[in-house]
Write a protein that holds these residues in place. Sequence first.
Motif, mmCIF file in Angstrom:
data_model
loop_
_atom_site.group_PDB
_atom_site.id
_atom_site.type_symbol
_atom_site.label_atom_id
_atom_site.label_comp_id
_atom_site.label_asym_id
_atom_site.label_seq_id
_atom_site.Cartn_x
_atom_site.Cartn_y
_atom_site.Cartn_z
ATOM 1 N N UNK A 1 -34.812 -25.776 0.940
ATOM 2 C CA UNK A 1 -35.899 -25.061 0.277
ATOM 3 C C UNK A 1 -36.861 -24.401 1.251
ATOM 4 N N UNK A 2 -36.975 -24.936 2.473
ATOM 5 C CA UNK A 2 -37.903 -24.395 3.468
ATOM 6 C C UNK A 2 -37.204 -24.344 4.817
ATOM 7 N N UNK A 3 -37.357 -23.204 5.521
ATOM 8 C CA UNK A 3 -36.849 -23.045 6.884
ATOM 9 C C UNK A 3 -37.979 -22.453 7.716
ATOM 10 N N UNK B 1 -31.016 -11.353 -9.667
ATOM 11 C CA UNK B 1 -31.297 -12.388 -10.661
ATOM 12 C C UNK B 1 -32.612 -13.099 -10.392
ATOM 13 N N UNK B 2 -32.882 -13.486 -9.138
ATOM 14 C CA UNK B 2 -34.116 -14.223 -8.826
ATOM 15 C C UNK B 2 -34.424 -14.096 -7.341
ATOM 16 N N UNK B 3 -35.616 -13.653 -7.033
ATOM 17 C CA UNK B 3 -36.081 -13.545 -5.656
ATOM 18 C C UNK B 3 -36.261 -14.937 -5.066
ATOM 19 N N UNK B 4 -35.744 -15.167 -3.850
ATOM 20 C CA UNK B 4 -35.832 -16.504 -3.254
ATOM 21 C C UNK B 4 -36.505 -16.527 -1.881
ATOM 22 N N UNK B 5 -36.868 -15.377 -1.335
ATOM 23 C CA UNK B 5 -37.546 -15.394 -0.046
ATOM 24 C C UNK B 5 -38.018 -14.016 0.355
ATOM 25 N N UNK B 6 -39.169 -13.961 1.040
ATOM 26 C CA UNK B 6 -39.727 -12.708 1.559
ATOM 27 C C UNK B 6 -40.296 -12.999 2.943
ATOM 28 N N UNK B 7 -39.803 -12.294 3.962
ATOM 29 C CA UNK B 7 -40.278 -12.530 5.328
ATOM 30 C C UNK B 7 -40.300 -11.214 6.107
ATOM 31 N N UNK C 1 -24.904 -19.022 -2.789
ATOM 32 C CA UNK C 1 -26.209 -18.709 -3.359
ATOM 33 C C UNK C 1 -27.228 -18.646 -2.223
ATOM 34 N N UNK C 2 -27.980 -17.555 -2.143
ATOM 35 C CA UNK C 2 -28.980 -17.405 -1.093
ATOM 36 C C UNK C 2 -30.281 -18.049 -1.585
ATOM 37 N N UNK C 3 -30.596 -19.227 -1.069
ATOM 38 C CA UNK C 3 -31.660 -20.047 -1.652
ATOM 39 C C UNK C 3 -32.965 -20.038 -0.864
ATOM 40 N N UNK C 4 -32.944 -19.604 0.405
ATOM 41 C CA UNK C 4 -34.183 -19.623 1.191
ATOM 42 C C UNK C 4 -34.055 -18.670 2.373
ATOM 43 N N UNK D 1 -31.336 -17.802 7.214
ATOM 44 C CA UNK D 1 -30.932 -17.734 5.810
ATOM 45 C C UNK D 1 -30.344 -19.067 5.383
ATOM 46 N N UNK D 2 -30.864 -19.611 4.264
ATOM 47 C CA UNK D 2 -30.308 -20.822 3.680
ATOM 48 C C UNK D 2 -29.358 -20.471 2.554
ATOM 49 N N UNK D 3 -28.127 -20.952 2.633
ATOM 50 C CA UNK D 3 -27.085 -20.639 1.648
ATOM 51 C C UNK D 3 -26.571 -21.948 1.055
ATOM 52 N N UNK D 4 -26.349 -21.954 -0.264
ATOM 53 C CA UNK D 4 -25.819 -23.150 -0.914
ATOM 54 C C UNK D 4 -24.575 -22.787 -1.707
#
Length: 468
Positions: free
Chosen positions: A19-21, A365-371, A432-435, A447-450
């Motif tokens: 969830x956090x990187x 579908x759903x935004x999961x991160x902005x950097x 799934x790109x989660x973080x 990039x966090x991928x699940x």
Amino acid sequence: MKKVNVRLRPIVNNINLPTVIKTAILPGDSMESLFIATQVGEIFYVRNENIRLFLDIRQRIIELGANGGYDERGLLGLAFHPDFYNNGLFYLHYTLAGSQGPGALPGSFLPNPCNPNTLNLKWNNRETNYDHIDTVEEWILLPNGQTHRRRSLLNLRRPFMNHNGVNSLKFSPETKKLILTTGDGGSGYDPFNLSQDIMEVAGKVIEIDVAMSTFMDIPEVTRFDELPESIYRALSVIAKGVRNIPGISFQRYYNQYIKYVGNVGQDLVESIFSFVYYTPIPVTEIIQASSQNRELNQEALINLGWRGWEGDLPTPVIRGCSSNPSLTQETIAYLNEAISTSTGRIHPLTCYYHIDSRPEKFSGSALTGVQPYMGSEIPDLTGCVIFTDFVLRDSQPPSRGVLAYTKIRPDCKENDYGIIEPDYNFYNQSSYYVSLGTNLNQSRLYLGVYGSSNVTDYNKGTIFEIVE
């Protein structure tokens, strides 16, 4: 905007849903370590390509995934104090074990413009009708390497399982205060319009002065006026009108910072907002105005527009067309609210849509991160704002997430976006790109991928560095 090609370099494999990187320099160390928080409650750090366990709070976290595996609770935020190297302080946002409640409504919610009662629901009996309790805590890394919980900063009753925010804690480089980003409380369409009510904790971006209060005897609350003065005087509200938010990020631009926040959409659009100047409203002023029964001046408050606006569009209710199942009918769900917030809200920096057939665009579908990315190793992205989407909508299995970017707009006007194409073969595994995360000077992207959309499908996570 042109497509940018990148590579994904695996750093860590077979971890739980990240969830956090982010990175930090451990006390006594001389280089940054990469920290990874998982939704189930683990925090790892990577140094010299070796992964170690920093903290395990799985026993403190609510049972996740009881209704099929998907969940939006768990370990949601991690932030290191600006003086972490010297004082060892860090902060967590997570869902408390044993706090499961029945929820605020007996069933799902859908607004009906033809039935005004559905547009004016109230969250009643809050002490019993809630889904769970989130906590924000201060912890310390002791000189002997042990971690210790010091105190609670907030305990928040949440009405539903979803929209709790993610990557929800960040220290402001401007004010050195802790920022908490909260979602609107969940369900869909913000049934109680918590995001626009300035007294509600839900649906806000909140600044916490961790040095100002002792934060003792923290009650479980939903509104600011339920807090004792010793706590609420350390709080300010930066923004409202939040639906769900994957954190806040800061980009140095000459002698100032551009702030970026994303708002996860309802049915049509995902949005990224940016702003430079803001005037937070101290919670003390909010409570004083309420007790004196006077209007609070909110003109300088950042308002993302939800629930009247979903990004750059008035929030719709979508119904299928009985005469043609391939078509849908979109009706403005909250017309009066869209009108009343039309001039007070800020406009998005960029938006992307759930249905988009334009060339070089995608249906998200759903935004999961902005950097923001300030490195030089990927020249096409230097100075750009990078964002991730959970999964392409209506894509054929295996599922795939999306990377994209937009350019800086110091004037904060709306901008176009382009796709980032990773050169990596996931084979038949879902991704799934989660973080999304960066290092301290924003010169690296992670990039966090699940491999699943369910938090209860364990050990399917990979952390990649995005490289040219």
